[in-house]
Design a protein around this motif. Sequence first.
Motif, short mmCIF file in Angstrom:
data_model
loop_
_atom_site.label_atom_id
_atom_site.label_comp_id
_atom_site.label_asym_id
_atom_site.label_seq_id
_atom_site.Cartn_x
_atom_site.Cartn_y
_atom_site.Cartn_z
N LEU A 112 26.29 46.44 33.82
CA LEU A 112 26.70 45.13 33.32
C LEU A 112 25.48 44.25 33.01
N LEU A 113 24.48 44.27 33.89
CA LEU A 113 23.30 43.44 33.65
C LEU A 113 22.50 43.96 32.47
N ALA A 114 22.34 45.27 32.38
CA ALA A 114 21.59 45.85 31.27
C ALA A 114 22.27 45.53 29.94
N GLY A 115 23.58 45.70 29.89
CA GLY A 115 24.30 45.42 28.65
C GLY A 115 24.23 43.96 28.24
N SER A 116 24.14 43.09 29.25
CA SER A 116 24.10 41.65 28.95
C SER A 116 22.80 41.23 28.30
N SER A 117 21.77 42.07 28.39
CA SER A 117 20.44 41.69 27.89
C SER A 117 20.30 41.83 26.38
N ARG A 118 21.36 42.31 25.71
CA ARG A 118 21.29 42.48 24.26
C ARG A 118 21.25 41.15 23.53
N SER A 119 22.16 40.25 23.93
CA SER A 119 22.31 39.00 23.18
C SER A 119 23.08 37.99 24.02
N GLU A 120 23.14 36.77 23.52
CA GLU A 120 23.91 35.73 24.19
C GLU A 120 25.39 36.10 24.27
N SER B 60 26.69 39.11 24.28
CA SER B 60 26.85 40.17 25.27
C SER B 60 26.85 39.60 26.68
N ALA B 61 26.00 38.62 26.91
CA ALA B 61 25.91 38.00 28.24
C ALA B 61 27.23 37.31 28.60
N LYS B 62 27.85 36.62 27.64
CA LYS B 62 29.11 35.94 27.89
C LYS B 62 30.20 36.93 28.30
N LYS B 63 30.23 38.07 27.62
CA LYS B 63 31.26 39.06 27.92
C LYS B 63 30.99 39.74 29.26
N SER B 64 29.72 39.97 29.56
CA SER B 64 29.39 40.61 30.84
C SER B 64 29.74 39.72 32.02
N LEU B 65 29.65 38.40 31.84
CA LEU B 65 29.92 37.47 32.93
C LEU B 65 31.33 37.67 33.49
N ARG C 280 31.99 48.53 29.77
CA ARG C 280 30.85 47.61 29.96
C ARG C 280 29.88 48.16 31.00
N ALA C 281 30.42 48.77 32.05
CA ALA C 281 29.56 49.33 33.10
C ALA C 281 28.72 50.48 32.56
N GLU C 282 29.22 51.16 31.55
CA GLU C 282 28.47 52.25 30.92
C GLU C 282 27.52 51.74 29.84
N GLY C 283 27.49 50.42 29.65
CA GLY C 283 26.54 49.84 28.70
C GLY C 283 27.06 49.64 27.30
N HIS C 284 28.35 49.94 27.07
CA HIS C 284 28.91 49.74 25.73
C HIS C 284 29.03 48.26 25.42
N ASP C 285 28.69 47.90 24.20
CA ASP C 285 28.80 46.50 23.77
C ASP C 285 30.03 46.33 22.89
N MET C 286 31.13 46.86 23.37
CA MET C 286 32.37 46.85 22.59
C MET C 286 33.53 47.11 23.55
#
Length: 269
Positions: free
Chosen positions: A113-121, A123-128, A225-231
């Motif tokens: 979740l943290l790694a995926g959130s580092s892509r963009s703002e 991505s961060a909102k969705k990871s939260l 999301r835990a697997e790093g998918h941004d979708m």
Amino acid sequence: MPDDPDFKLQIDVPALSTLADTTDRLLEAGTKGLGSFLSSLCQPGANEMGLLIQDKIRGWRAQNFAKYEPKVARMIEALNIENPRLAPRLLTLAVESASQIEDDDIQNVWAGLLAGSSRSEESAKKSLLFMQILESLSPECVRIIAMSMTPPRCINLSENRGVAFYGNKYALEMVLAQSGCSNPTDLGDVISRLVGLGLLNVASGISEDVCSLVPQPLGANLVARAEGHDMSAKDAYGPAIDFSALSEEERSNICTPIISVTTTIGPRS
């Protein structure tokens, strides 16, 4: 590179300051009450006792963080994220939680979740959202959700009703062993909790020696999301499977979700 002992995630300085301040405040608050209690029973030495406990907690959390940070680094590298940036709020939330957890399965989800959130703002909102969900889950819950999506099987519903997922049928003993639940009653409690949280479908449950685990879209999206998918899980694991193309054995191990005729159960895209 992540294997380099000097490797550090690229984080803004204010984020590190926020994290350090938050950690110190939590440690102080968590030990102050115990110190006060001990001081009423054993004087002198209560203040020194509180400091000793703080040192032990710091050491334990530092060990957990030492395991967690490389997981995030490896995930970021595996996802080929260029110029990763971490929002202070998400960084604080992830490190505060992951540093208090020894379980590798939970730490791996926090890392994804943290790694995926580092892509963009965005991505961060969705990871939260999923970080806030993960905070309330036990290791057993996380393993059960993962089993419900092994493998993921997407179902396309009518246009206005989104997407669903087939579930999996397992031998009860296998689920007990892999989830960490000690008995069927505890496993049933975990499944009920996940159904209540909207992470598993109501078709999930135990019947004699068989356990059915059927994900809801929210649970499927958590896994994605835990697997790093941004979708969404639909996009990550689609297209929908062709049930008629499955073998008889594969069909026998599939559990169909119970779908309300009036409720939209997932995103259309």
